[in-house]
Design a protein around this motif. Sequence first.
Motif, mmCIF file in Angstrom:
data_model
loop_
_atom_site.group_PDB
_atom_site.id
_atom_site.type_symbol
_atom_site.label_atom_id
_atom_site.label_comp_id
_atom_site.label_asym_id
_atom_site.label_seq_id
_atom_site.Cartn_x
_atom_site.Cartn_y
_atom_site.Cartn_z
ATOM 1 N N ILE A 1 40.082 41.302 34.702
ATOM 2 C CA ILE A 1 41.229 40.015 33.951
ATOM 3 C C ILE A 1 42.308 40.219 33.609
ATOM 4 O O ILE A 1 43.165 39.715 34.174
ATOM 5 N N VAL A 2 43.132 41.366 33.288
ATOM 6 C CA VAL A 2 44.237 41.249 33.013
ATOM 7 C C VAL A 2 44.808 42.382 34.545
ATOM 8 O O VAL A 2 46.480 41.567 34.544
ATOM 9 N N ILE A 3 44.240 43.003 35.150
ATOM 10 C CA ILE A 3 44.186 43.264 36.187
ATOM 11 C C ILE A 3 44.126 42.211 37.298
ATOM 12 O O ILE A 3 43.093 42.623 37.563
ATOM 13 N N GLY A 4 45.482 41.363 38.357
ATOM 14 C CA GLY A 4 44.908 40.500 38.890
ATOM 15 C C GLY A 4 45.937 40.881 40.092
ATOM 16 O O GLY A 4 46.991 41.520 40.431
ATOM 17 N N SER A 5 46.117 39.834 40.853
ATOM 18 C CA SER A 5 47.582 39.304 41.609
ATOM 19 C C SER A 5 48.494 39.003 40.561
ATOM 20 O O SER A 5 50.086 39.598 41.414
ATOM 21 N N GLY A 6 48.341 38.981 39.117
ATOM 22 C CA GLY A 6 49.620 38.867 38.249
ATOM 23 C C GLY A 6 50.779 40.033 38.639
ATOM 24 O O GLY A 6 51.659 39.943 38.838
ATOM 25 N N VAL B 1 46.244 28.497 38.017
ATOM 26 C CA VAL B 1 46.959 29.533 38.459
ATOM 27 C C VAL B 1 46.387 30.574 38.877
ATOM 28 O O VAL B 1 47.039 31.408 40.177
ATOM 29 N N VAL B 2 45.053 31.423 38.728
ATOM 30 C CA VAL B 2 45.272 33.010 39.535
ATOM 31 C C VAL B 2 43.881 31.779 40.720
ATOM 32 O O VAL B 2 44.206 33.017 41.134
ATOM 33 N N ALA B 3 43.532 30.941 40.643
ATOM 34 C CA ALA B 3 42.949 30.526 41.807
ATOM 35 C C ALA B 3 43.919 30.710 42.986
ATOM 36 O O ALA B 3 43.863 31.141 44.375
ATOM 37 N N TRP B 4 45.261 29.917 42.289
ATOM 38 C CA TRP B 4 46.575 29.358 43.868
ATOM 39 C C TRP B 4 46.661 31.190 44.162
ATOM 40 O O TRP B 4 47.356 31.017 45.167
ATOM 41 N N VAL B 5 46.991 31.953 43.093
ATOM 42 C CA VAL B 5 47.654 33.325 43.332
ATOM 43 C C VAL B 5 46.585 34.202 44.034
ATOM 44 O O VAL B 5 47.181 34.305 45.091
ATOM 45 N N ALA B 6 45.286 33.688 44.454
ATOM 46 C CA ALA B 6 44.285 34.466 44.507
ATOM 47 C C ALA B 6 44.664 34.038 46.529
ATOM 48 O O ALA B 6 44.162 34.539 46.964
ATOM 49 N N ALA B 7 44.663 33.041 46.295
ATOM 50 C CA ALA B 7 44.562 31.796 47.323
ATOM 51 C C ALA B 7 46.059 32.151 48.221
ATOM 52 O O ALA B 7 46.704 32.491 49.550
ATOM 53 N N ARG B 8 47.261 31.970 47.225
ATOM 54 C CA ARG B 8 48.493 32.622 47.921
ATOM 55 C C ARG B 8 48.359 33.797 48.812
ATOM 56 O O ARG B 8 49.353 34.212 49.832
ATOM 57 N N MET C 1 46.166 25.537 49.186
ATOM 58 C CA MET C 1 45.857 24.277 48.106
ATOM 59 C C MET C 1 44.394 24.306 48.685
ATOM 60 O O MET C 1 43.670 24.122 47.498
ATOM 61 N N THR C 2 43.823 24.695 49.956
ATOM 62 C CA THR C 2 42.833 23.594 50.465
ATOM 63 C C THR C 2 41.858 24.999 49.447
ATOM 64 O O THR C 2 40.562 24.745 48.749
ATOM 65 N N LEU C 3 42.233 26.075 49.575
ATOM 66 C CA LEU C 3 40.856 27.773 49.400
ATOM 67 C C LEU C 3 41.633 27.694 48.292
ATOM 68 O O LEU C 3 40.377 28.421 47.636
ATOM 69 N N THR C 4 42.528 27.661 47.443
ATOM 70 C CA THR C 4 42.635 27.461 46.118
ATOM 71 C C THR C 4 41.721 27.293 45.571
ATOM 72 O O THR C 4 40.350 27.311 45.014
ATOM 73 N N GLY C 5 41.264 25.306 46.211
ATOM 74 C CA GLY C 5 39.874 25.071 45.836
ATOM 75 C C GLY C 5 38.782 25.559 45.839
ATOM 76 O O GLY C 5 37.894 25.311 45.183
ATOM 77 N N VAL C 6 38.332 26.016 47.031
ATOM 78 C CA VAL C 6 37.048 26.556 47.446
ATOM 79 C C VAL C 6 36.742 28.002 46.071
ATOM 80 O O VAL C 6 36.058 28.070 46.151
ATOM 81 N N TYR C 7 38.102 28.470 46.246
ATOM 82 C CA TYR C 7 38.323 29.802 45.193
ATOM 83 C C TYR C 7 37.859 29.640 43.645
ATOM 84 O O TYR C 7 36.823 30.027 42.990
ATOM 85 N N ILE D 1 41.372 40.713 46.483
ATOM 86 C CA ILE D 1 39.437 40.973 45.825
ATOM 87 C C ILE D 1 40.232 40.937 44.557
ATOM 88 O O ILE D 1 40.107 40.652 44.150
ATOM 89 N N SER D 2 41.492 42.428 44.015
ATOM 90 C CA SER D 2 42.062 41.646 42.695
ATOM 91 C C SER D 2 42.050 40.637 42.101
ATOM 92 O O SER D 2 41.643 39.848 40.684
ATOM 93 N N GLY D 3 42.717 39.666 42.611
ATOM 94 C CA GLY D 3 42.594 37.792 42.344
ATOM 95 C C GLY D 3 41.161 37.413 42.166
ATOM 96 O O GLY D 3 41.282 37.215 40.900
ATOM 97 N N LEU D 4 40.910 37.917 43.039
ATOM 98 C CA LEU D 4 39.077 37.170 42.444
ATOM 99 C C LEU D 4 38.439 37.366 41.796
ATOM 100 O O LEU D 4 38.036 36.846 40.937
ATOM 101 N N GLY D 5 38.561 38.134 41.169
ATOM 102 C CA GLY D 5 38.228 38.941 40.358
ATOM 103 C C GLY D 5 38.869 38.702 39.301
ATOM 104 O O GLY D 5 37.851 38.602 37.714
ATOM 105 N N SER D 6 40.144 38.777 38.974
ATOM 106 C CA SER D 6 40.638 37.861 37.308
ATOM 107 C C SER D 6 40.035 36.699 37.572
ATOM 108 O O SER D 6 40.076 36.179 36.395
ATOM 109 N N LEU D 7 40.415 35.852 38.142
ATOM 110 C CA LEU D 7 39.728 34.179 38.859
ATOM 111 C C LEU D 7 38.318 34.311 38.104
ATOM 112 O O LEU D 7 38.084 33.387 37.176
ATOM 113 N N ASN D 8 37.048 35.314 38.189
ATOM 114 C CA ASN D 8 35.927 35.426 38.168
ATOM 115 C C ASN D 8 35.822 35.253 36.858
ATOM 116 O O ASN D 8 34.990 34.620 35.560
ATOM 117 N N GLY D 9 37.061 36.483 35.428
ATOM 118 C CA GLY D 9 36.743 36.841 34.818
ATOM 119 C C GLY D 9 37.138 35.582 33.623
ATOM 120 O O GLY D 9 36.893 35.547 32.341
#
Length: 452
Positions: free
Chosen positions: A21-26, A107-114, A130-136, A292-300
């Motif tokens: 969770i900590v290590i992500g797109s952040g 925010v993490v969903a948007w960062v992964a989409a970003r 933004m559409t992809l953010t919603g999908v994520y 993928i890193s961002g998606l992992g953080s989003l999942n957590g």
Amino acid sequence: MQDQLEKKYGLLMAIAMVVGIVIGSGVFFKAEKVLVTTGGDLPLGILAWFLGGLVMIICAYNFAVMATKYEKAGGVVDYAEETVGKGYGYYFAWFMAMIYFPAMTSVVAWVAARYTAVLIGWDIGGAQTMTLTGVYLIGSFTLNAVSPKLAGKLQVSTTVIKLIPLGLMAIFGTIYGLRTGIMIENFTAEPLIEVGGSPLFTAVVGTCFAYEGWICATSINAELRDSKKNLPKALMFGSAFVVLIYMLYYIGLAGAVENAVMMENGETGAKIAFSNVFSNVGGVLLFVFVVISGLGSLNGLMLGCTRAFYAMAIREEGPTPKVFQGVDKVTNMPTNSAAMGLLMASLWLLYFYGANLAETPWFGNFSFDSSELPIITIYLMYIPIFLMQIKKETSLPTFQRFVMPVLGIFACLFMVLAAIVSLSDKIIYYGILFAAIMLIGGCVRHYGHERK
């Protein structure tokens, strides 16, 4: 329906929660911000990463001690309830459910989409992103709601995957920088731009988003096998490992690209760094790992978000506890709580776009970065817990009862001071919004108690 969660996760999952969770797109997202806020002063930026990590380790240690004593559901909510009292525990849970979890998750969903948008070439604030953010966001919710065990396996696998770009940049970025002279130049160069205010404090507040998320691991304490042993191990090992890998990555990044290039190119700065070291093809491939890193953080984070209303409901607190305390017999998930968590995350995503990405902010003075101020708030809310740890935990040795809680209080006060100094123009308006949400929580609690 049932009202108990099964013990379905082990130590590996707990460690993966903390690290994953900590290590992500952040870390990729905030590396450029830290450099900009320090005016290109690389040593000052490294100090900011260290101080932010030190705060996390100190707080994680104190909660690791509490994890050896208390185990119900909700993790940090348990600790707030047991140390300060049921009322404080309720308001802490309400804050987590209404602000912290959904704001961070959105925010993490948007960062992964970003970063997906950077790969494809989309505008990071445009309709496609933004559409992809919603999908994520919906995809992560669906995975956690339908198959929590699969979500757990995904958490472990994405944790391993996300270490690849960080580790490779830490090693080869450093080698590349020493060979080309870029690293020496970046470390010895004068700051590139004049920055006002307190750049160190501003940079530390920037790192708090990259370091945040470890507390989410406590949300699965009711589902963790031998929680009183495994959760403390995960908190300490995971947090220390994250600080080490972040600082090594930041140093490697300094060897891969000049400070000026990193500062000028915003969200594409990290991609340029990877391409410089690993060629265009290798850079793109490793950048896929960043997504993928961002998606992992989003999942957590979604894992915590879906359980937030359940943590209140099993205590007979919050809105309609009977509705939110049910656990599906097939998926072993608090389904209604999960749906409410998704709704709150969606509302915060709408806010994040209007406050931070729209050409003209929708909310005027009430527009703030929802990836930072909620984190500062939670550090402020840790302080009463640490104070009562000193007062109540008479069975603990001196180091655990006095030394570390005192350090925890100072660490939290440091983060709050850093926010006041660097974000003073936003804090008042955020405080009004925070007070309003907490007042609503008080009304919900009062009405619920009257009905009983």
